[in-house]
Design a protein around this motif. Structure first.
Motif, PDB file in Angstrom:
ATOM      1  N   LEU A  23       0.828  -1.200   0.000  1.00 38.75           N
ATOM      2  CA  LEU A  23       0.000   0.000   0.000  1.00 38.75           C
ATOM      3  C   LEU A  23       0.871   1.262   0.000  1.00 38.75           C
ATOM      4  O   LEU A  23       0.574   2.237  -0.695  1.00 38.75           O
ATOM      5  CB  LEU A  23      -0.921  -0.023   1.221  1.00 38.75           C
ATOM      6  CG  LEU A  23      -2.140   0.861   1.217  1.00 38.75           C
ATOM      7  CD1 LEU A  23      -3.020   0.617   0.000  1.00 38.75           C
ATOM      8  CD2 LEU A  23      -2.934   0.661   2.498  1.00 38.75           C
ATOM      9  N   THR A  27       0.883   4.178  -2.847  1.00 40.36           N
ATOM     10  CA  THR A  27       0.686   5.582  -2.468  1.00 40.36           C
ATOM     11  C   THR A  27       1.795   6.447  -3.040  1.00 40.36           C
ATOM     12  O   THR A  27       1.536   7.525  -3.593  1.00 40.36           O
ATOM     13  CB  THR A  27       0.630   5.715  -0.935  1.00 40.36           C
ATOM     14  OG1 THR A  27      -0.454   4.912  -0.451  1.00 40.36           O
ATOM     15  CG2 THR A  27       0.420   7.146  -0.510  1.00 40.36           C
ATOM     16  N   ILE A  32      -3.065   5.239  -5.531  1.00 41.00           N
ATOM     17  CA  ILE A  32      -4.167   5.208  -4.574  1.00 41.00           C
ATOM     18  C   ILE A  32      -3.897   6.287  -3.540  1.00 41.00           C
ATOM     19  O   ILE A  32      -2.738   6.609  -3.253  1.00 41.00           O
ATOM     20  CB  ILE A  32      -4.312   3.808  -3.912  1.00 41.00           C
ATOM     21  CG1 ILE A  32      -5.648   3.683  -3.192  1.00 41.00           C
ATOM     22  CG2 ILE A  32      -3.143   3.529  -2.968  1.00 41.00           C
ATOM     23  CD1 ILE A  32      -5.990   2.240  -2.816  1.00 41.00           C
ATOM     24  N   LYS A  33      -4.962   6.859  -3.023  1.00 40.56           N
ATOM     25  CA  LYS A  33      -4.814   7.845  -1.959  1.00 40.56           C
ATOM     26  C   LYS A  33      -5.305   7.206  -0.661  1.00 40.56           C
ATOM     27  O   LYS A  33      -6.454   6.789  -0.570  1.00 40.56           O
ATOM     28  CB  LYS A  33      -5.630   9.104  -2.265  1.00 40.56           C
ATOM     29  CG  LYS A  33      -5.462  10.184  -1.230  1.00 40.56           C
ATOM     30  CD  LYS A  33      -6.142  11.470  -1.648  1.00 40.56           C
ATOM     31  CE  LYS A  33      -5.868  12.550  -0.604  1.00 40.56           C
ATOM     32  NZ  LYS A  33      -6.498  13.805  -0.988  1.00 40.56           N
ATOM     33  N   THR A 124      -9.591   4.788   1.705  1.00 41.44           N
ATOM     34  CA  THR A 124      -8.893   5.194   0.485  1.00 41.44           C
ATOM     35  C   THR A 124      -9.838   5.900  -0.478  1.00 41.44           C
ATOM     36  O   THR A 124     -11.059   5.845  -0.345  1.00 41.44           O
ATOM     37  CB  THR A 124      -8.311   3.968  -0.247  1.00 41.44           C
ATOM     38  OG1 THR A 124      -9.389   3.095  -0.619  1.00 41.44           O
ATOM     39  CG2 THR A 124      -7.315   3.219   0.601  1.00 41.44           C
ATOM     40  N   SER A 125      -9.221   6.498  -1.481  1.00 40.83           N
ATOM     41  CA  SER A 125      -9.960   7.023  -2.628  1.00 40.83           C
ATOM     42  C   SER A 125      -8.992   7.071  -3.802  1.00 40.83           C
ATOM     43  O   SER A 125      -7.787   6.877  -3.643  1.00 40.83           O
ATOM     44  CB  SER A 125     -10.532   8.421  -2.341  1.00 40.83           C
ATOM     45  OG  SER A 125      -9.497   9.351  -2.135  1.00 40.83           O
ATOM     46  N   ASP A 126      -9.545   7.311  -4.969  1.00 37.43           N
ATOM     47  CA  ASP A 126      -8.751   7.538  -6.181  1.00 37.43           C
ATOM     48  C   ASP A 126      -7.803   6.386  -6.508  1.00 37.43           C
ATOM     49  O   ASP A 126      -6.685   6.613  -6.985  1.00 37.43           O
ATOM     50  CB  ASP A 126      -7.960   8.851  -6.069  1.00 37.43           C
ATOM     51  CG  ASP A 126      -8.858  10.044  -5.783  1.00 37.43           C
ATOM     52  OD1 ASP A 126      -9.983  10.067  -6.316  1.00 37.43           O
ATOM     53  OD2 ASP A 126      -8.434  10.929  -5.019  1.00 37.43           O
ATOM     54  N   GLY A 127      -8.227   5.153  -6.274  1.00 42.63           N
ATOM     55  CA  GLY A 127      -7.382   4.009  -6.594  1.00 42.63           C
ATOM     56  C   GLY A 127      -7.470   3.632  -8.060  1.00 42.63           C
ATOM     57  O   GLY A 127      -8.541   3.672  -8.660  1.00 42.63           O
ATOM     58  N   ARG A 129      -7.702   0.818 -10.038  1.00 38.21           N
ATOM     59  CA  ARG A 129      -8.096  -0.541  -9.669  1.00 38.21           C
ATOM     60  C   ARG A 129      -7.186  -1.626 -10.253  1.00 38.21           C
ATOM     61  O   ARG A 129      -6.751  -2.519  -9.533  1.00 38.21           O
ATOM     62  CB  ARG A 129      -9.547  -0.783 -10.068  1.00 38.21           C
ATOM     63  CG  ARG A 129     -10.081  -2.081  -9.496  1.00 38.21           C
ATOM     64  CD  ARG A 129     -11.545  -2.268  -9.769  1.00 38.21           C
ATOM     65  NE  ARG A 129     -12.287  -1.296  -8.977  1.00 38.21           N
ATOM     66  CZ  ARG A 129     -13.579  -1.078  -9.102  1.00 38.21           C
ATOM     67  NH1 ARG A 129     -14.274  -1.725  -9.990  1.00 38.21           N
ATOM     68  NH2 ARG A 129     -14.179  -0.185  -8.358  1.00 38.21           N
ATOM     69  N   VAL A 132      -3.700  -1.531  -8.588  1.00 37.01           N
ATOM     70  CA  VAL A 132      -3.789  -1.962  -7.193  1.00 37.01           C
ATOM     71  C   VAL A 132      -3.958  -3.472  -7.148  1.00 37.01           C
ATOM     72  O   VAL A 132      -3.298  -4.171  -6.370  1.00 37.01           O
ATOM     73  CB  VAL A 132      -4.932  -1.232  -6.460  1.00 37.01           C
ATOM     74  CG1 VAL A 132      -5.152  -1.818  -5.072  1.00 37.01           C
ATOM     75  CG2 VAL A 132      -4.666   0.272  -6.379  1.00 37.01           C
TER      76      VAL A 132
END
Length: 164
Positions: A23, A27, A32-33, A124-127, A129, A132
């Motif tokens: 993670l 980041t 991802i955020k 989280t937000s703005d991943g 997909r 990730v």
């Protein structure tokens, strides 16, 4: 995009800690955020799990240590960062329900996060997909909670399924 709270279970006590490294890399690559995160690791021989807020992963935690302490106190009867949990459990449960953490969530996490396992709680937000998903391939992460819509949750489960 709104932040999403997800809880990922791992089949061994070190899985969540290993996921934190992944993670962190995601980041740093802006894939991802992370607004806030915490881990639970439960050694097989221990009576209680170890909990840890990941202050160094998010620039400024969206949630406080008190939030995580209350949540983990409700889930495992162990406070984090000295948050007192006791007679106020009923009031805490009501307050948590206001943010989508209800009795079903508590029961589900208690049943699944057991000795010999670990879990990553992450907002989280703005991943991105697919990126990730690639980064977590082979981690054996199992999504046990999300506050996403049913459609988005189904897409997330499909993206992280071992068969994909």
């Amino acid at each position: 995009m709104a932040a999403t709270l997800t809880v990922w279970k791992f089949p061994h006590e070190f899985g969540a800690d290993e996921a934190v490294g992944t993670l962190r890399q995601l980041t740093e690559q802006n894939l991802i955020k992370v607004h806030d995160a915490a881990t639970v690791s439960w050694p097989a021989e221990a009576k209680k799990p170890k909990t840890r807020q990941l202050n160094n992963l998010a620039a400024a935690g969206a949630l406080s240590g008190t939030f995580w302490g209350m949540l983990f106190g409700l889930l495992f009867f162990v406070p984090l960062l000295g948050a007192a949990v006791g007679a106020a459990t009923g009031a805490l449960s009501g307050m948590m329900a206001d943010v989508g953490i209800d009795d079903d969530f508590i029961k589900n996490v208690r049943q699944q996060v057991t000795p010999g396992t670990s879990a990553l709680f992450v907002m989280t937000s703005d991943g991105v997909r697919d990126r990730v998903r690639e980064a977590f391939a082979g981690s054996h992460a199992e999504l046990i909670h999300t506050n996403l819509s049913r459609e988005d949750e189904a897409a997330l489960r499909e993206a992280f399924s071992e068969e994909s």
